[in-house]
Structure formats: C-alpha cells, structure tokens
Design a protein around this motif. Structure first.
Motif, PDB file in Angstrom:
ATOM      1  N   PRO A  93     -35.748  22.096   4.172  1.00  0.00           N
ATOM      2  CA  PRO A  93     -36.877  22.097   5.115  1.00  0.00           C
ATOM      3  C   PRO A  93     -38.070  22.851   4.524  1.00  0.00           C
ATOM      4  O   PRO A  93     -37.913  23.780   3.740  1.00  0.00           O
ATOM      5  CB  PRO A  93     -36.320  22.831   6.331  1.00  0.00           C
ATOM      6  CG  PRO A  93     -35.228  23.677   5.796  1.00  0.00           C
ATOM      7  CD  PRO A  93     -34.645  22.930   4.635  1.00  0.00           C
ATOM      8  N   LYS A  94     -39.263  22.428   4.939  1.00  0.00           N
ATOM      9  CA  LYS A  94     -40.474  23.085   4.448  1.00  0.00           C
ATOM     10  C   LYS A  94     -40.714  24.377   5.220  1.00  0.00           C
ATOM     11  O   LYS A  94     -40.311  24.512   6.364  1.00  0.00           O
ATOM     12  CB  LYS A  94     -41.673  22.152   4.594  1.00  0.00           C
ATOM     13  CG  LYS A  94     -41.582  20.949   3.680  1.00  0.00           C
ATOM     14  CD  LYS A  94     -42.837  20.131   3.767  1.00  0.00           C
ATOM     15  CE  LYS A  94     -42.765  18.969   2.787  1.00  0.00           C
ATOM     16  NZ  LYS A  94     -43.998  18.174   2.798  1.00  0.00           N
ATOM     17  N   ARG A  95     -41.439  25.302   4.566  1.00  0.00           N
ATOM     18  CA  ARG A  95     -41.743  26.596   5.166  1.00  0.00           C
ATOM     19  C   ARG A  95     -43.255  26.779   5.221  1.00  0.00           C
ATOM     20  O   ARG A  95     -43.994  26.193   4.441  1.00  0.00           O
ATOM     21  CB  ARG A  95     -41.179  27.729   4.313  1.00  0.00           C
ATOM     22  CG  ARG A  95     -39.716  27.664   4.098  1.00  0.00           C
ATOM     23  CD  ARG A  95     -39.324  28.764   3.156  1.00  0.00           C
ATOM     24  NE  ARG A  95     -37.883  28.758   2.966  1.00  0.00           N
ATOM     25  CZ  ARG A  95     -37.241  29.611   2.213  1.00  0.00           C
ATOM     26  NH1 ARG A  95     -37.903  30.542   1.576  1.00  0.00           N
ATOM     27  NH2 ARG A  95     -35.940  29.561   2.096  1.00  0.00           N
ATOM     28  N   MET A  96     -43.670  27.635   6.079  1.00  0.00           N
ATOM     29  CA  MET A  96     -45.088  27.976   6.164  1.00  0.00           C
ATOM     30  C   MET A  96     -45.353  29.109   5.187  1.00  0.00           C
ATOM     31  O   MET A  96     -44.779  30.192   5.301  1.00  0.00           O
ATOM     32  CB  MET A  96     -45.453  28.423   7.574  1.00  0.00           C
ATOM     33  CG  MET A  96     -46.849  28.983   7.667  1.00  0.00           C
ATOM     34  SD  MET A  96     -48.084  27.780   7.290  1.00  0.00           S
ATOM     35  CE  MET A  96     -48.699  27.458   8.904  1.00  0.00           C
ATOM     36  N   CYS A  97     -46.232  28.834   4.230  1.00  0.00           N
ATOM     37  CA  CYS A  97     -46.601  29.857   3.250  1.00  0.00           C
ATOM     38  C   CYS A  97     -47.688  30.717   3.869  1.00  0.00           C
ATOM     39  O   CYS A  97     -48.730  30.206   4.289  1.00  0.00           O
ATOM     40  CB  CYS A  97     -47.084  29.205   1.963  1.00  0.00           C
ATOM     41  SG  CYS A  97     -47.657  30.389   0.753  1.00  0.00           S
ATOM     42  N   ASN A  98     -47.483  32.006   3.940  1.00  0.00           N
ATOM     43  CA  ASN A  98     -48.470  32.922   4.508  1.00  0.00           C
ATOM     44  C   ASN A  98     -49.625  33.188   3.560  1.00  0.00           C
ATOM     45  O   ASN A  98     -50.598  33.822   3.944  1.00  0.00           O
ATOM     46  CB  ASN A  98     -47.815  34.249   4.887  1.00  0.00           C
ATOM     47  CG  ASN A  98     -46.998  34.121   6.140  1.00  0.00           C
ATOM     48  OD1 ASN A  98     -47.312  33.290   6.998  1.00  0.00           O
ATOM     49  ND2 ASN A  98     -45.947  34.903   6.244  1.00  0.00           N
ATOM     50  N   ASN A  99     -49.519  32.718   2.344  1.00  0.00           N
ATOM     51  CA  ASN A  99     -50.588  32.933   1.376  1.00  0.00           C
ATOM     52  C   ASN A  99     -51.602  31.794   1.424  1.00  0.00           C
ATOM     53  O   ASN A  99     -52.784  32.014   1.619  1.00  0.00           O
ATOM     54  CB  ASN A  99     -49.990  33.061  -0.027  1.00  0.00           C
ATOM     55  CG  ASN A  99     -50.985  33.571  -1.022  1.00  0.00           C
ATOM     56  OD1 ASN A  99     -51.849  34.355  -0.694  1.00  0.00           O
ATOM     57  ND2 ASN A  99     -50.863  33.103  -2.245  1.00  0.00           N
ATOM     58  N   CYS A 100     -51.114  30.546   1.274  1.00  0.00           N
ATOM     59  CA  CYS A 100     -52.035  29.407   1.252  1.00  0.00           C
ATOM     60  C   CYS A 100     -52.061  28.656   2.581  1.00  0.00           C
ATOM     61  O   CYS A 100     -52.785  27.670   2.719  1.00  0.00           O
ATOM     62  CB  CYS A 100     -51.683  28.464   0.117  1.00  0.00           C
ATOM     63  SG  CYS A 100     -50.043  27.734   0.235  1.00  0.00           S
ATOM     64  N   LYS A 101     -51.260  29.091   3.547  1.00  0.00           N
ATOM     65  CA  LYS A 101     -51.216  28.523   4.897  1.00  0.00           C
ATOM     66  C   LYS A 101     -50.871  27.029   4.894  1.00  0.00           C
ATOM     67  O   LYS A 101     -51.448  26.245   5.624  1.00  0.00           O
ATOM     68  CB  LYS A 101     -52.553  28.730   5.631  1.00  0.00           C
ATOM     69  CG  LYS A 101     -53.011  30.145   5.710  1.00  0.00           C
ATOM     70  CD  LYS A 101     -52.065  30.990   6.486  1.00  0.00           C
ATOM     71  CE  LYS A 101     -52.646  32.408   6.619  1.00  0.00           C
ATOM     72  NZ  LYS A 101     -51.662  33.396   6.790  1.00  0.00           N
ATOM     73  N   GLN A 102     -49.931  26.623   4.047  1.00  0.00           N
ATOM     74  CA  GLN A 102     -49.493  25.235   3.987  1.00  0.00           C
ATOM     75  C   GLN A 102     -47.999  25.163   4.264  1.00  0.00           C
ATOM     76  O   GLN A 102     -47.259  26.103   3.989  1.00  0.00           O
ATOM     77  CB  GLN A 102     -49.755  24.644   2.600  1.00  0.00           C
ATOM     78  CG  GLN A 102     -51.193  24.493   2.241  1.00  0.00           C
ATOM     79  CD  GLN A 102     -51.349  23.928   0.835  1.00  0.00           C
ATOM     80  OE1 GLN A 102     -50.361  23.690   0.142  1.00  0.00           O
ATOM     81  NE2 GLN A 102     -52.584  23.723   0.429  1.00  0.00           N
ATOM     82  N   MET A 103     -47.573  24.016   4.785  1.00  0.00           N
ATOM     83  CA  MET A 103     -46.140  23.759   4.924  1.00  0.00           C
ATOM     84  C   MET A 103     -45.676  23.207   3.577  1.00  0.00           C
ATOM     85  O   MET A 103     -46.086  22.117   3.174  1.00  0.00           O
ATOM     86  CB  MET A 103     -45.864  22.748   6.035  1.00  0.00           C
ATOM     87  CG  MET A 103     -46.163  23.268   7.419  1.00  0.00           C
ATOM     88  SD  MET A 103     -45.095  24.627   7.900  1.00  0.00           S
ATOM     89  CE  MET A 103     -43.557  23.804   8.137  1.00  0.00           C
ATOM     90  N   ALA A 104     -44.844  23.957   2.899  1.00  0.00           N
ATOM     91  CA  ALA A 104     -44.414  23.557   1.556  1.00  0.00           C
ATOM     92  C   ALA A 104     -43.042  24.137   1.272  1.00  0.00           C
ATOM     93  O   ALA A 104     -42.441  24.792   2.115  1.00  0.00           O
ATOM     94  CB  ALA A 104     -45.425  24.034   0.531  1.00  0.00           C
ATOM     95  N   HIS A 105     -42.550  23.875   0.065  1.00  0.00           N
ATOM     96  CA  HIS A 105     -41.234  24.371  -0.359  1.00  0.00           C
ATOM     97  C   HIS A 105     -41.370  25.704  -1.089  1.00  0.00           C
ATOM     98  O   HIS A 105     -40.667  25.971  -2.056  1.00  0.00           O
ATOM     99  CB  HIS A 105     -40.538  23.351  -1.265  1.00  0.00           C
ATOM    100  CG  HIS A 105     -40.162  22.091  -0.564  1.00  0.00           C
ATOM    101  ND1 HIS A 105     -39.148  22.018   0.344  1.00  0.00           N
ATOM    102  CD2 HIS A 105     -40.687  20.848  -0.624  1.00  0.00           C
ATOM    103  CE1 HIS A 105     -39.052  20.800   0.804  1.00  0.00           C
ATOM    104  NE2 HIS A 105     -39.985  20.063   0.232  1.00  0.00           N
ATOM    105  N   HIS A 106     -42.276  26.544  -0.655  1.00  0.00           N
ATOM    106  CA  HIS A 106     -42.428  27.873  -1.234  1.00  0.00           C
ATOM    107  C   HIS A 106     -42.893  28.820  -0.139  1.00  0.00           C
ATOM    108  O   HIS A 106     -43.243  28.415   0.957  1.00  0.00           O
ATOM    109  CB  HIS A 106     -43.422  27.860  -2.398  1.00  0.00           C
ATOM    110  CG  HIS A 106     -44.816  27.514  -2.008  1.00  0.00           C
ATOM    111  ND1 HIS A 106     -45.284  26.222  -2.030  1.00  0.00           N
ATOM    112  CD2 HIS A 106     -45.838  28.282  -1.582  1.00  0.00           C
ATOM    113  CE1 HIS A 106     -46.542  26.216  -1.630  1.00  0.00           C
ATOM    114  NE2 HIS A 106     -46.908  27.453  -1.342  1.00  0.00           N
TER     115      HIS A 106
END
Length: 148
Positions: A93-106
């Motif tokens: 599942p994808k996660r919300m990156c708190n750095n770039c504010k995108q739903m991604a696999h990081h």
C-alpha cells in the motif's frame, strides 16, 4: 619379530666400529635374502602391488568429476529480478510522505526529494495570527452585545 630387530641392531653396532667391507657384505646378504623370499614383489610396480592387495583391477577412465563450486556467503537468499521487485512493490500500500506530501511507496526518511522547500515559520507570524484571532473574537462579542 622383536628378536630379529634386536639382532639387527646388535650386529650394526658391532659393524660400525669395523671396516666398511663387512657392512657392505651384510647389505648384499640382506638383498639376496629378500630376493629369494619375495621375487614377485620386487618385480612388481606400485600399481600392480595395489591391484594385488585390493583384489581388483583399476580403470584407466576417470568417472568422478570435481564438485560444483558453491557460494558460501549469503546463501539462502534468492536474488529477485527487476520485474519481480516491481510486482512486489506494486502490491504494497502507498503511504503519505510528510516531506513531499505525495501518496507513494516511500516516507520522509527515504524520500527521493529530501529537500522540499517549505515556507519558513517565524515566531512573529504566530503572534500575529493569535492577535488576529483575538480581534475577531472581540468583534463577535461586540456584535452580540449590540444585538442585546
């Protein structure tokens, strides 16, 4: 057997102090005695002696191959192809990156864009916001009093 060895040692001890001719004569006697007792053994080669000892003939053709070279380090872990890695990543599942504010696999720790610019937050800005909120509340209170 021990008697034989003791006789040989005594004889050699006596002959060492004597002339070399007696020692050479003794060597010749021992060789002649060995040839009389074991004529077939002295004529055989090592290969023939081994065949006689084992009781079977040896093959000239080698049928045993060397073992395959194995990897000792890191054994037990299967190497995945690039396609298998992509498929495995797509299942997660994808996660919300708190750095770039995108739903991604990081996430923030392993974000490919580690230095995303954010607006600076100053202490002065926070104080101004608090003052504005207080002013709005006062205006609302005044409006409520006028209505009454």
């Amino acid at each position: 057997m021990t008697k034989l060895w003791s006789e040989v040692h005594e004889t050699m001890g006596v002959l060492l102090g004597r002339e070399k001719e007696h020692v050479e004569d003794l060597c010749k006697l021992i060789k002649e005695f060995r040839e009389k007792l074991l004529p077939s053994v002295s004529a055989m080669t090592k290969h023939q002696e081994l065949q006689e000892l084992l009781g079977c003939a040896t093959n000239d053709e080698i049928t045993i191959l060397p073992p395959k070279i194995s990897k000792n380090k890191g054994s037990g872990k299967r190497m995945l192809s690039n396609k298998a890695k992509v498929v495995a990543c797509a299942r997660k599942p994808k996660r919300m990156c708190n750095n770039c504010k995108q739903m991604a696999h990081h996430d923030k720790r392993n974000c490919p864009n580690p230095f995303v610019e954010r607006p600076p937050q100053n202490v002065d800005d926070e104080e101004e916001e608090e003052e504005e909120v207080e002013e709005e509340e006062e205006e609302e209170n005044e409006d409520d009093e006028l209505e009454d």
